[in-house]
Design a protein around this motif. Structure first.
Motif, PDB file in Angstrom:
ATOM      1  N   ILE A 159      48.743 104.749  72.611  1.00 27.11           N
ATOM      2  CA  ILE A 159      48.868 105.921  73.480  1.00 27.11           C
ATOM      3  C   ILE A 159      49.044 105.486  74.929  1.00 27.11           C
ATOM      4  O   ILE A 159      49.868 106.030  75.675  1.00 27.11           O
ATOM      5  CB  ILE A 159      47.652 106.849  73.319  1.00 27.11           C
ATOM      6  CG1 ILE A 159      47.605 107.404  71.888  1.00 27.11           C
ATOM      7  CG2 ILE A 159      47.701 107.995  74.336  1.00 27.11           C
ATOM      8  CD1 ILE A 159      46.333 108.163  71.561  1.00 27.11           C
ATOM      9  N   GLU A 160      48.284 104.464  75.327  1.00 34.45           N
ATOM     10  CA  GLU A 160      48.400 103.942  76.688  1.00 34.45           C
ATOM     11  C   GLU A 160      49.811 103.432  76.958  1.00 34.45           C
ATOM     12  O   GLU A 160      50.406 103.733  78.003  1.00 34.45           O
ATOM     13  CB  GLU A 160      47.393 102.809  76.894  1.00 34.45           C
ATOM     14  CG  GLU A 160      47.483 102.163  78.271  1.00 34.45           C
ATOM     15  CD  GLU A 160      46.632 100.925  78.396  1.00 34.45           C
ATOM     16  OE1 GLU A 160      45.991 100.752  79.444  1.00 34.45           O
ATOM     17  OE2 GLU A 160      46.606 100.111  77.439  1.00 34.45           O
ATOM     18  N   ALA A 161      50.354 102.680  76.020  1.00 33.18           N
ATOM     19  CA  ALA A 161      51.669 102.070  76.226  1.00 33.18           C
ATOM     20  C   ALA A 161      52.765 103.121  76.346  1.00 33.18           C
ATOM     21  O   ALA A 161      53.595 103.070  77.269  1.00 33.18           O
ATOM     22  CB  ALA A 161      51.976 101.110  75.073  1.00 33.18           C
ATOM     23  N   THR A 162      52.786 104.070  75.417  1.00 28.82           N
ATOM     24  CA  THR A 162      53.904 105.028  75.416  1.00 28.82           C
ATOM     25  C   THR A 162      53.808 106.000  76.587  1.00 28.82           C
ATOM     26  O   THR A 162      54.833 106.403  77.144  1.00 28.82           O
ATOM     27  CB  THR A 162      53.977 105.777  74.072  1.00 28.82           C
ATOM     28  OG1 THR A 162      55.189 106.516  74.011  1.00 28.82           O
ATOM     29  CG2 THR A 162      52.815 106.726  73.877  1.00 28.82           C
ATOM     30  N   THR A 163      52.592 106.368  77.000  1.00 29.38           N
ATOM     31  CA  THR A 163      52.469 107.283  78.138  1.00 29.38           C
ATOM     32  C   THR A 163      52.675 106.561  79.476  1.00 29.38           C
ATOM     33  O   THR A 163      53.006 107.193  80.472  1.00 29.38           O
ATOM     34  CB  THR A 163      51.103 107.994  78.137  1.00 29.38           C
ATOM     35  OG1 THR A 163      50.055 107.020  78.095  1.00 29.38           O
ATOM     36  CG2 THR A 163      50.972 108.925  76.948  1.00 29.38           C
ATOM     37  N   ALA A 164      52.497 105.238  79.493  1.00 27.99           N
ATOM     38  CA  ALA A 164      52.793 104.470  80.706  1.00 27.99           C
ATOM     39  C   ALA A 164      54.299 104.288  80.879  1.00 27.99           C
ATOM     40  O   ALA A 164      54.820 104.331  82.001  1.00 27.99           O
ATOM     41  CB  ALA A 164      52.105 103.105  80.647  1.00 27.99           C
TER      42      ALA A 164
END
Length: 266
Positions: free
Chosen positions: A65-70
């Motif tokens: 989730i962190e990667a795709t929203t970043a």
């Protein structure tokens, strides 16, 4: 630039449901799809096609989730299969750390009764931690009963009452699915947003449930909301997409068939 949507869901290896279906639906509707996998589900052909379920480590879910929203500007997320209280807690924490305009919840409930155990614990955690974060909920017949507290839903009027109750509980827009569970020639879903109630109808295509229909409906709602549609507009398109995906369903060697989204709009 193409609008982006995130699916937080399980992998279903045969391609008929879960994250695979979400991505295909997003693509069909012109939305760029990203996924944070919560679990890996595979049917067991040696044991009556029962589900084999492997949860993903909670930190790995949060990392995805962190990667795709970043990387992407994402304001619309769809939540599908979570499967354990630990997973639910991880997803709730990640959602709470970010601001999404739309959170579409396909409330996958496991427990079919009130027996104690892991299934009931998971369902209770979903209601407690994820449902309050949702802005749009797409419960099926059983989930509508469970979330509304109703003992039975046997008519469109009952389904409408369930949708109203779920909206009152959650504050979310509700698209309650009657599908093939209600009598009559039409598959009826009820849209309710607190101000209007709209019945969405299409002729039934057979009398059997088709794998992945619920995933397709919620994913289509998500894709349309990401593109700027109103909730009712998104619900209408989603109804058309799922009807097409059932009409053009994919057969295999299992005793059930799966949706196919690729024929919509052609």
């Amino acid at each position: 630039m193409t609008h982006v949507a995130l699916s937080i869901a399980g992998s279903e290896a045969t391609g008929g449901a879960g994250a695979q279906t979400d991505l295909k639906t997003f693509h069909q509707l012109g939305t760029f799809g990203t996924v944070a996998l919560t679990c890996i589900v595979s049917f067991d052909p040696s044991h009556d096609w029962a589900h084999r379920f492997v949860p993903i480590d909670p930190q790995v879910i949060r990392d995805q989730i962190e990667a795709t929203t970043a990387l992407h500007d994402i304001d619309t997320v769809k939540i599908g299969m979570l499967g354990t209280p630990t997973t639910i807690d991880a997803v709730a924490r990640s959602l709470g750390e970010r601001t999404f305009r739309h959170v579409v919840l396909d409330p996958v409930l496991i427990c079919k009764g009130q027996e104690p155990g892991a299934a009931l614990d998971t369902d209770n955690a979903l209601k407690e931690k994820i449902l309050p974060l949702a802005t749009f909920v797409t419960p099926n017949h059983f989930e509508s009963m469970a979330l509304s507290g109703m003992d039975s839903i046997t008519s469109v009027e009952d389904l409408t009452e369930a949708a109203r109750r779920i909206h009152e509980i959650s504050g979310a827009v509700v698209l309650a699915k009657g599908g093939v569970e209600l009598d009559g020639d039409d598959a009826v879903d009820v849209f309710h947003d607190g101000e209007q109630t709209v019945e969405l109808r299409s002729p039934k295509i057979g009398q059997e449930r088709v794998s992945g229909a619920g995933c397709t409906l919620a994913a289509a709602v998500t894709a349309e909301l990401a593109k700027g549609a109103t909730p009712l507009e998104a619900a209408r398109v989603a109804k058309d997409v799922v009807t097409s995906s059932i009409e053009h369903r994919q057969s295999g060697h299992a005793p059930f068939e799966a949706v196919y989204q690729g024929a919509y709009g052609r």
